[in-house]
Design an enzyme around this catalytic site. Structure first.
Site, PDB file in Angstrom:
ATOM      1  N   ASP A  71       0.848  -1.450   0.238  1.00 49.36           N
ATOM      2  CA  ASP A  71       0.208  -0.040  -0.017  1.00 49.36           C
ATOM      3  C   ASP A  71       0.956   1.425  -0.524  1.00 49.36           C
ATOM      4  OD1 ASP A  71      -2.001   2.047  -0.124  1.00 49.36           O
ATOM      5  OD2 ASP A  71      -2.967   0.260   1.578  1.00 49.36           O
ATOM      6  N   GLU A 103     -10.423   6.872   4.407  1.00 48.43           N
ATOM      7  CA  GLU A 103      -9.573   6.217   6.078  1.00 48.43           C
ATOM      8  C   GLU A 103      -8.968   7.009   6.552  1.00 48.43           C
ATOM      9  OE1 GLU A 103      -5.915   4.248   4.172  1.00 48.43           O
ATOM     10  OE2 GLU A 103      -6.978   4.813   1.782  1.00 48.43           O
TER      11      GLU A 103
END
Length: 590
Positions: free
Chosen positions: A283, A480
């Site tokens: 990520d 997020e």
């Protein structure tokens, strides 16, 4: 005589599409230098790399972070940008195409004018694998029309705590829902990866991101291995069985160990036990979190690559990464066999996608971005995602004709709010951020002869002559991190004030809740005549109106348990806590 670099004239084995992919990969690998191999493992953000950089550093991949788009933000601009980066890759001696990744998580959501589908929590409420596969195919067409060949979706997280800001990216709180809706992978990738509009799918975030303590984004998932395997692993197993091309590693930790450095779960379980043959991507700057201090170190690079990460997303510090990995190979910390394995996996997918034969945008799909057919599909998905939770006195469905309807609330006429996060920008934003139909516009369009629809965001002007009031309330966009709710999970004061204003005139009140998760509403619910959970429907708000007016009966079922109060978080099916509404609950019309 063949000139250096003119490989097409040479007709080398790796350039022969009639040969098996494995043969082509082996031939290409045998011709690559270490620098070319490390370049393939490096993914840079579009804003910090140029086409010339792709050529010079042999970069294997480019990505757009959330909201990172060309100017103007149009499908054609995206295609032109993609082709520019690809031209850089074609200027390298071996002409290995680059692969471009985006987070198209509910439609091609970075592109203005794209069709925005309901977020995953809404799709989870549909329980419809065939519909979700169709959505995957539609997204693949829009993504292909902008040149992009790799989608960082689907999120197969199993959200176990509604405080988590990514709850809406989860199909549901039990693994069976996400596993059954892994059909989206087949939609995205097609029956074969070299199909006309197929894009590489990504199962994310491996593994346990939905199980962190307190719903803390990027936090620690404290679970036995048996529970991790029972709750969080099954959707990834389903994805591997569907041939998913890539898997993205989670920022989160498992029992205190960062997933980005977990060789057991990445190499032994995912690649070994589950038989995953695609490539693993980190990520955004994920390798930088392994030791908990800012700025990645040589030890972190080695830990991540040796753990089994094949391509490393290093958005801005990619030059540093290349230098560091080269040194770690030279000093023996990273074996060349690991570098070759990573390249074999990456190159296999590039060959399977047909990138060597068709490196540039297929412009025949550009016109599908935001097309009428895709919006019709999205409207169907909105209809099927609506969950009717209360309908006292059968106030719903609304009469279309000779009715007098009052609509209020901050989410009634706001495309940005009904799309949620990951829409045009990373965190999303309120307002007319992209073309679509608001819920209010859908209600107005559905109303028949003799029906009045009056709108005031705050509810001012309502009187007792109205037959029904619709309050469209709930959350505003977040993604997020910023979306984690650590305190109250109730409606805000403005929402409660609007509902009270409507109720004050003695008019039946229908609450349409636009939110990325269940909210704490139990104390308010007795005062509402009806409650419709609309989740985050995306650009096609007419799908909500379709259900309000009864053109379609509500069929959605809760993909997660609905709390009686916030103090119950986490609350999940079978944990002994008494919910307001259980998993799978959903009413329909008589």
């Amino acid at each position: 005589m063949t000139l250096p670099g003119s490989v097409h004239a040479a007709g080398l084995p790796y350039q022969d599409p009639s040969l098996p992919v494995a043969t082509r990969v082996a031939d290409l690998l045998s011709r690559m230098t270490l620098d070319e191999k490390i370049g393939q493992m490096t993914q840079a953000e579009r804003g910090s790399a140029s086409a010339t950089d792709v050529t010079t550093y042999r970069l294997g991949s480019i990505l757009s972070g959330g909201g990172s788009a060309p100017t103007p933000n149009t499908a054609t601009s995206w295609a032109d940008m993609y082709d520019s980066f690809q031209t850089g890759a074609m200027a390298t001696p071996l002409q290995i195409p680059m692969i471009y990744g985006v987070d198209a998580v509910h439609g091609h959501n970075n592109v203005v004018g794209a069709t925005i589908f309901p977020h995953n929590i809404g799709l989870g409420a549909t329980r419809d694998p065939a519909l979700v596969q169709q959505i995957g195919q539609a997204v693949a067409e829009e993504v292909s029309g902008t040149g992009i060949d790799w989608d960082f979706a689907p999120c197969l997280c199993v959200a176990r705590n509604d405080r988590w800001g990514r709850t809406y990216e989860s199909f549901g709180e039990v693994p069976s829902i996400a596993s059954s809706l892994s059909t989206i992978i087949t939609g995205l990738q097609g029956t074969s990866l070299n199909g006309p509009s197929s894009v590489l799918a990504t199962a994310k975030h491996y593994v346990g991101d939905g199980g962190t303590e307190g719903g803390d984004d990027q936090g620690n998932t404290v679970l036995s291995e048996a529970d991790l395997r029972a709750i969080h692993l099954p959707p990834f197993q389903a994805a591997v069985q569907r041939g998913v091309g890539s898997v993205m590693i989670s920022y989160s930790s498992w029992n205190g160990v960062k997933m980005h450095g977990n060789k057991y779960l990445i190499t032994d379980v995912l690649k070994g036990e589950l038989g995953f043959s695609g490539f693993v991507v980190s990520d955004w700057n994920g390798i930088d979190q392994i030791d908990g201090t800012t700025g990645f170190t040589a030890a972190e690079v080695t830990a991540a690559v040796n753990a089994g990460i094949d391509m490393v997303m290093v958005p801005t510090a990619w030059k540093n990464f290349i230098t560091t990995l080269r040194a770690e190979v030279a000093n023996g910390h990273v074996p060349l066999s690991r570098i070759d394995d990573a390249n074999r996996r990456i190159l296999t997918k590039k060959f399977e996608l047909g990138l060597f034969e068709k490196p540039y945008t297929d412009r025949s799909f550009t016109a599908t971005v935001g097309s009428a057919a895709h919006r019709t599909l999205a409207r169907q998905a909105v209809r099927q995602s609506q969950v009717l939770l209360k309908n006292a006195g059968n106030v719903l469905p609304l009469a279309k004709d000779n009715n007098k309807i009052f609509v209020a609330g901050k989410n009634a006429d706001n495309i940005g709010n009904q799309c949620g996060g990951w829409t045009i920008s990373w965190q999303g934003s309120s307002g007319n951020i992209t073309p679509g139909t608001s819920i209010l516009q859908g209600i107005r369009a559905a109303a028949g002869p003799g029906t009045t629809v009056t709108y005031s965001q705050r509810g001012s002007g309502i009187d007792s002559t109205y037959k029904v009031a619709i309050a469209v309330v709930g959350e505003t966009p977040y993604a997020e991190g910023q979306g984690d709710r650590t305190g109250t999970m109730s409606l805000d004061r403005d929402d409660l004030r609007v509902i009270n204003t409507l109720r004050g005139k003695g008019v039946p009140v229908v609450v349409v809740l636009v939110s990325g998760r269940p909210l704490d509403i139990a104390t308010e619910l007795p005062n509402w005549n009806a409650l419709l959970a609309s989740w985050l429907p995306g650009t096609e708000g007419a799908g909500v109106a379709d259900v309000l007016f009864g053109d379609y009966k509500p069929t959605g079922k809760l993909p997660s348990t609905w709390m009686t109060s916030v103090s119950q978080q986490p609350i999940n099916d079978g944990d002994g806590k008494t919910p307001l509404f259980p998993l799978g609950y959903g009413l329909t019309y008589p």
